[in-house]
Scaffold this motif. Structure first.
Motif, PDB file in Angstrom:
ATOM      1  N   LYS A  83      23.046 -52.987 -55.520  1.00  0.00           N
ATOM      2  CA  LYS A  83      22.411 -52.943 -54.104  1.00  0.00           C
ATOM      3  C   LYS A  83      21.219 -54.029 -53.984  1.00  0.00           C
ATOM      4  O   LYS A  83      21.185 -54.799 -53.099  1.00  0.00           O
ATOM      5  N   GLY A  84      20.477 -53.588 -55.114  1.00  0.00           N
ATOM      6  CA  GLY A  84      19.048 -54.525 -54.935  1.00  0.00           C
ATOM      7  C   GLY A  84      19.370 -56.075 -55.026  1.00  0.00           C
ATOM      8  O   GLY A  84      18.961 -56.847 -54.434  1.00  0.00           O
ATOM      9  N   ALA A  85      20.358 -56.393 -56.099  1.00  0.00           N
ATOM     10  CA  ALA A  85      20.662 -57.652 -56.023  1.00  0.00           C
ATOM     11  C   ALA A  85      21.456 -58.364 -54.997  1.00  0.00           C
ATOM     12  O   ALA A  85      21.217 -59.644 -54.674  1.00  0.00           O
ATOM     13  N   GLY A  86      22.121 -57.475 -54.325  1.00  0.00           N
ATOM     14  CA  GLY A  86      22.882 -58.059 -53.034  1.00  0.00           C
ATOM     15  C   GLY A  86      21.886 -58.182 -51.904  1.00  0.00           C
ATOM     16  O   GLY A  86      22.166 -59.497 -51.280  1.00  0.00           O
ATOM     17  N   VAL A  87      20.952 -57.315 -51.771  1.00  0.00           N
ATOM     18  CA  VAL A  87      20.021 -57.482 -50.655  1.00  0.00           C
ATOM     19  C   VAL A  87      19.093 -58.725 -50.893  1.00  0.00           C
ATOM     20  O   VAL A  87      18.603 -59.649 -49.980  1.00  0.00           O
ATOM     21  N   VAL A  88      18.604 -58.971 -52.215  1.00  0.00           N
ATOM     22  CA  VAL A  88      17.719 -60.024 -52.763  1.00  0.00           C
ATOM     23  C   VAL A  88      18.842 -61.326 -52.336  1.00  0.00           C
ATOM     24  O   VAL A  88      18.231 -62.331 -51.531  1.00  0.00           O
ATOM     25  N   ALA A  89      19.919 -61.416 -52.685  1.00  0.00           N
ATOM     26  CA  ALA A  89      20.879 -62.622 -52.550  1.00  0.00           C
ATOM     27  C   ALA A  89      20.989 -62.691 -50.921  1.00  0.00           C
ATOM     28  O   ALA A  89      20.850 -63.822 -50.516  1.00  0.00           O
ATOM     29  N   ALA A  90      21.257 -61.658 -50.302  1.00  0.00           N
ATOM     30  CA  ALA A  90      21.426 -61.750 -48.840  1.00  0.00           C
ATOM     31  C   ALA A  90      20.391 -62.450 -48.217  1.00  0.00           C
ATOM     32  O   ALA A  90      20.380 -63.198 -46.975  1.00  0.00           O
ATOM     33  N   LEU A  91      18.973 -62.320 -48.459  1.00  0.00           N
ATOM     34  CA  LEU A  91      17.821 -62.559 -48.039  1.00  0.00           C
ATOM     35  C   LEU A  91      17.379 -64.032 -48.501  1.00  0.00           C
ATOM     36  O   LEU A  91      16.209 -64.293 -48.442  1.00  0.00           O
ATOM     37  N   SER A  92      18.086 -64.613 -49.430  1.00  0.00           N
ATOM     38  CA  SER A  92      17.720 -65.627 -50.149  1.00  0.00           C
ATOM     39  C   SER A  92      17.476 -67.046 -49.639  1.00  0.00           C
ATOM     40  O   SER A  92      16.527 -67.856 -49.981  1.00  0.00           O
ATOM     41  N   ALA A  93      18.309 -67.303 -48.660  1.00  0.00           N
ATOM     42  CA  ALA A  93      18.469 -68.592 -48.110  1.00  0.00           C
ATOM     43  C   ALA A  93      17.299 -69.265 -47.583  1.00  0.00           C
ATOM     44  O   ALA A  93      16.647 -68.567 -46.833  1.00  0.00           O
ATOM     45  N   ASN A  94      16.956 -70.265 -47.989  1.00  0.00           N
ATOM     46  CA  ASN A  94      15.533 -71.191 -47.501  1.00  0.00           C
ATOM     47  C   ASN A  94      14.350 -70.373 -47.614  1.00  0.00           C
ATOM     48  O   ASN A  94      13.556 -70.743 -46.733  1.00  0.00           O
ATOM     49  N   LYS A  95      14.269 -69.453 -48.741  1.00  0.00           N
ATOM     50  CA  LYS A  95      12.993 -68.907 -48.883  1.00  0.00           C
ATOM     51  C   LYS A  95      12.617 -69.089 -50.226  1.00  0.00           C
ATOM     52  O   LYS A  95      13.274 -69.144 -51.217  1.00  0.00           O
ATOM     53  N   SER A  96      11.163 -69.170 -50.290  1.00  0.00           N
ATOM     54  CA  SER A  96      10.688 -69.253 -51.801  1.00  0.00           C
ATOM     55  C   SER A  96      11.094 -67.818 -52.633  1.00  0.00           C
ATOM     56  O   SER A  96      11.427 -66.757 -51.689  1.00  0.00           O
ATOM     57  N   TRP A  97      11.063 -67.773 -53.848  1.00  0.00           N
ATOM     58  CA  TRP A  97      11.275 -66.588 -54.425  1.00  0.00           C
ATOM     59  C   TRP A  97      10.502 -65.326 -54.155  1.00  0.00           C
ATOM     60  O   TRP A  97      10.587 -64.349 -54.035  1.00  0.00           O
ATOM     61  N   ALA A  98       9.134 -65.880 -53.797  1.00  0.00           N
ATOM     62  CA  ALA A  98       8.071 -64.937 -53.407  1.00  0.00           C
ATOM     63  C   ALA A  98       8.360 -64.167 -52.310  1.00  0.00           C
ATOM     64  O   ALA A  98       8.131 -62.977 -52.013  1.00  0.00           O
TER      65      ALA A  98
END
Length: 192
Positions: free
Chosen positions: A54-69
Motif C-alpha cells: 500500500k505504501g509503495a503504491g501511494v508513493v508511486a501514484a504520487l511520483s509523477a513530476n515530483k522530486s523524491w523529497a
C-alpha cells in the motif's frame, strides 16, 4: 525521441551507455544506488503502518513530476491525513483508491514507469522490474533532454529502454533496478 522500434545497433548503443555510466559511478554512488530501493521499501512500510505494498503504491501514484523529497512528503501526508492531495487529480484519485484498499496493480499502469516504480519499491529484489524515467532515458541516449518530450508513455519505447537496462544489468551482474538506481544517482549528481 528514440524510435519506438529501435534497431539492434541502437539497442547496443543504449546498453553501452548505461554500462559506461555504471562504471563512471563513484564507490559512494554505487553504495547509495544499491540502497535506494531497499530504503524506499522501508519508507513505504513506515508510512503505511507496515503495509509495504500500500505504501509503495501511494508513493508511486504520487511520483509523477515530483522530486523524491516532495514525493515522500506527499505520500507521508496522505497517510497521516487519510487522503491524498497536492498533485494532479488522476494521481490523487489513484493514491486514494490504493489507501482505500484497492491493489496497486489494479490502479497503476503496470507496464510503464509508475507501475514499475511501485514494484521496485514493494519488491526491491524483483529480478525484472526497472524504472525508466526521464533520467534513465537520458543516460541511455547520452543526452540531457531537459524539458523536451521523451515519449516514454509509448510501450514500445519504454520496453526498449527497459530491455537495455536488463541487458546492462546482466552484463554487470546486478539487478536491473540496482543498475537504474546507481546510474540515476551518478547522472543526477553530474547535473548539479
Amino acid at each position: 525521441m528514440i524510435p519506438v522500434k529501435s534497431t539492434e545497433e541502437q539497442r547496443d548503443s543504449y546498453t553501452r551507455a548505461i554500462i559506461e555510466m555504471w562504471h563512471s559511478a563513484t564507490r559512494d554512488q554505487v553504495r547509495r544506488g544499491r540502497m535506494w530501493y531497499p530504503e524506499a521499501h522501508e519508507f513505504a512500510a513506515e508510512i503505511s503502518a507496515g503495509n509495504t505494498h500500500k505504501g509503495a503504491g501511494v508513493v508511486a501514484a504520487l511520483s509523477a513530476n515530483k522530486s523524491w523529497a516532495e514525493n515522500c512528503r506527499l505520500a507521508r501526508k496522505a497517510f497521516s491525513e487519510g487522503t491524498a492531495s497536492g498533485h494532479f487529480s488522476d494521481a490523487v484519485s489513484k493514491a486514494n483508491r490504493i489507501m482505500a484498499g484497492t491493489d496497486p496493480a489494479e490502479v497503476l499502469p503496470m507496464n510503464i514507469k509508475t507501475g514499475c516504480f511501485y514494484v521496485c519499491i514493494a519488491q526491491p529484489d524483483d529480478p525484472e522490474s526497472v524504472v525508466i524515467d526521464r533520467h534513465a532515458h537520458d543516460i541511455a541516449v547520452r543526452e540531457v533532454y531537459g524539458q523536451r518530450e521523451r515519449g516514454l508513455g509509448a510501450i514500445g519505447r519504454y520496453n526498449t529502454l527497459a530491455d537495455c537496462y536488463r541487458r546492462a544489468a546482466h552484463h554487470i551482474g546486478e539487478l536491473p533496478s540496482v543498475v537504474q538506481a546507481v546510474t540515476w544517482v551518478a547522472h543526477i549528481e553530474r547535473q548539479r
